[in-house]
Design a protein around this motif. Sequence first.
Motif, short mmCIF file in Angstrom:
data_model
loop_
_atom_site.label_atom_id
_atom_site.label_comp_id
_atom_site.label_asym_id
_atom_site.label_seq_id
_atom_site.Cartn_x
_atom_site.Cartn_y
_atom_site.Cartn_z
N GLU A 218 0.82 -1.23 0.00
CA GLU A 218 0.00 0.00 0.00
C GLU A 218 0.84 1.27 0.00
O GLU A 218 0.38 2.33 -0.42
CB GLU A 218 -0.91 0.02 1.25
CG GLU A 218 -1.93 -1.07 1.32
CD GLU A 218 -1.45 -2.31 2.06
OE1 GLU A 218 -2.31 -3.00 2.62
OE2 GLU A 218 -0.24 -2.59 2.07
N ASN A 219 2.08 1.16 0.48
CA ASN A 219 2.92 2.36 0.65
C ASN A 219 3.98 2.54 -0.44
O ASN A 219 4.82 3.43 -0.33
CB ASN A 219 3.63 2.32 2.01
CG ASN A 219 2.64 2.28 3.16
OD1 ASN A 219 1.52 2.76 3.03
ND2 ASN A 219 3.03 1.70 4.28
N ILE A 220 3.94 1.71 -1.48
CA ILE A 220 4.97 1.83 -2.53
C ILE A 220 4.56 2.92 -3.51
O ILE A 220 3.50 2.84 -4.12
CB ILE A 220 5.19 0.48 -3.23
CG1 ILE A 220 5.76 -0.54 -2.23
CG2 ILE A 220 6.12 0.63 -4.44
CD1 ILE A 220 5.93 -1.95 -2.77
N PRO A 221 5.40 3.96 -3.68
CA PRO A 221 5.02 5.09 -4.54
C PRO A 221 4.97 4.73 -6.03
O PRO A 221 5.56 3.73 -6.47
CB PRO A 221 6.12 6.13 -4.28
CG PRO A 221 6.81 5.68 -3.03
CD PRO A 221 6.68 4.18 -3.00
N LEU A 222 4.31 5.56 -6.77
CA LEU A 222 4.21 5.43 -8.23
C LEU A 222 5.61 5.39 -8.84
O LEU A 222 6.45 6.25 -8.56
CB LEU A 222 3.43 6.63 -8.77
CG LEU A 222 2.91 6.55 -10.20
CD1 LEU A 222 1.76 5.57 -10.30
CD2 LEU A 222 2.45 7.94 -10.66
N GLY A 223 5.88 4.36 -9.65
CA GLY A 223 7.15 4.29 -10.39
C GLY A 223 8.38 4.02 -9.55
O GLY A 223 9.50 4.09 -10.06
N ALA A 224 8.20 3.67 -8.27
CA ALA A 224 9.36 3.47 -7.37
C ALA A 224 9.87 2.03 -7.51
O ALA A 224 9.68 1.17 -6.65
CB ALA A 224 8.96 3.77 -5.93
N THR A 225 10.53 1.77 -8.63
CA THR A 225 10.92 0.40 -8.99
C THR A 225 12.02 -0.16 -8.11
O THR A 225 12.32 -1.36 -8.19
CB THR A 225 11.36 0.35 -10.47
OG1 THR A 225 12.36 1.37 -10.66
CG2 THR A 225 10.19 0.59 -11.40
N GLN A 226 12.63 0.67 -7.26
CA GLN A 226 13.60 0.12 -6.30
C GLN A 226 12.92 -0.81 -5.29
O GLN A 226 13.58 -1.56 -4.58
CB GLN A 226 14.35 1.25 -5.57
CG GLN A 226 13.51 2.13 -4.65
CD GLN A 226 12.95 3.34 -5.37
OE1 GLN A 226 12.60 3.28 -6.55
NE2 GLN A 226 12.85 4.46 -4.66
N LYS A 267 15.13 0.73 -14.22
CA LYS A 267 14.19 1.48 -15.09
C LYS A 267 13.50 2.62 -14.34
O LYS A 267 12.29 2.83 -14.46
CB LYS A 267 13.12 0.55 -15.68
CG LYS A 267 13.67 -0.71 -16.36
CD LYS A 267 14.43 -0.40 -17.62
CE LYS A 267 14.91 -1.65 -18.32
NZ LYS A 267 15.85 -1.38 -19.41
N LEU A 268 14.30 3.37 -13.58
CA LEU A 268 13.72 4.45 -12.78
C LEU A 268 13.12 5.56 -13.63
O LEU A 268 12.15 6.21 -13.23
CB LEU A 268 14.78 5.03 -11.83
CG LEU A 268 15.14 4.14 -10.63
CD1 LEU A 268 16.39 4.65 -9.95
CD2 LEU A 268 13.98 4.10 -9.63
N GLU A 269 13.71 5.78 -14.80
CA GLU A 269 13.20 6.88 -15.65
C GLU A 269 11.77 6.61 -16.11
O GLU A 269 10.92 7.49 -16.09
CB GLU A 269 14.13 7.09 -16.86
CG GLU A 269 15.42 7.79 -16.47
CD GLU A 269 16.34 8.01 -17.67
OE1 GLU A 269 15.86 7.95 -18.82
OE2 GLU A 269 17.53 8.26 -17.43
#
Length: 403
Positions: A218-226, A267-269
């Motif tokens: 629930e707490n993983i941000p948008l696009g935060a692939t780390q 793929k952070l970009e």
Amino acid sequence: MPGIVDCHVHVNEPGRTSWEGFWTATRAAAAGGVTTIVDMPLNSIPPTTTLRNFQEKLKEATGKCFVDVAFWGGVVPGNQLELHPMIQAGVAGFKCFLIHSGVDEFPHVAEFDLHTAMKQLQGTGSVLLFHAEMDVHPTTEKIGGDPSHYSTFLQSRPDIMETEAIRTVTELCLQYRVRCHIVHLSSAKALKLIQKARQAGAPLTVETTHHYLSLCAENIPLGATQFKCCPPIRGSANQEQLWSALKTGQIDMVVSDHSPCTPDLKKLESGDFTQAWGGISSLQFGLPLFWSSASKRDFQLADVVRLMSRNPAYLSSLGHLKGSLAPGFDADLVIWDPETGFQIQEEGIHHRNKLTPYLGFTLQGVVRATIVRGQLVHKDGNFCSEPLGKHLLISQKTNQAQL
């Protein structure tokens, strides 16, 4: 306290030393109070799936280790005749995948391969580790949704992939009575299967990891692939069930599954969870990560020793040397302050690549010093001038003594 034994570390050397390597991984371990690591057989090139490849790994690791290192071998299709030679050469046991491993040079096994490997391992005392996910979900490839939303990725790796894989493991374990171990359990739904098999006499153990205990979907941000790893980080209700299972002894140990890569592979970009490499870096921070959450749930220091030192040592056939403060054991110690907090900042990270979902976290428990076999290897951010770690090669007699 006894030094931490982290029996699930991807060092990636030789072949992918831009991801990590023995020098950087073992310094990070020392900085985190980890006195022994067990290196996983994949993500290095070549993988540790033959005696020759194991010998190459040992050669590459020589003179680069700040803490003691043991080694897992790998089970892949067709390498069954390599298992006995690798046991005799000192691997701690073997790992296999029931689904694509993420790297082509370490293919996953089919049921035929498992029966073949189990027959080879009977009577050796060695242990077979399973990445327990199976591609049984019929809609896995059809799931749509925004790939930058974590929920899109989570839906593609549902609990049933773990529960069905673990069902297979429990059946094999009961059939062959070979020691089996489930790595990085993420889904609490599989716990009943594990308990039932153990009650029936299966020599089965299970670990979970810091990311499943410290992070929730629930707490993983948008696009935060780390934050991407496999199996995936699940919801907070599932996380609480994992904590309960640790308290009751249903889960035997907590490890890092340190699986780093170069930043571009995340793929952070684009923030595309479906394309990013799955793996989390946490080797250096396992002790404070665990303690920060465990201390709020009435876990005691004795629980930390059991879950992070003693039980991982026994799994790796090192229970006679590591994980306890007792006469005859190696003098491996971590000296740490459980009361003091600190913030994870990039300049304090000793992994080769600094990308981690824990950047900026404030944790409880500062590691002050790490001692390996009576020798000070790390103190307050400073390391000994040269690596003092040894290769830990397991004798077959020791393997059989673990049964």
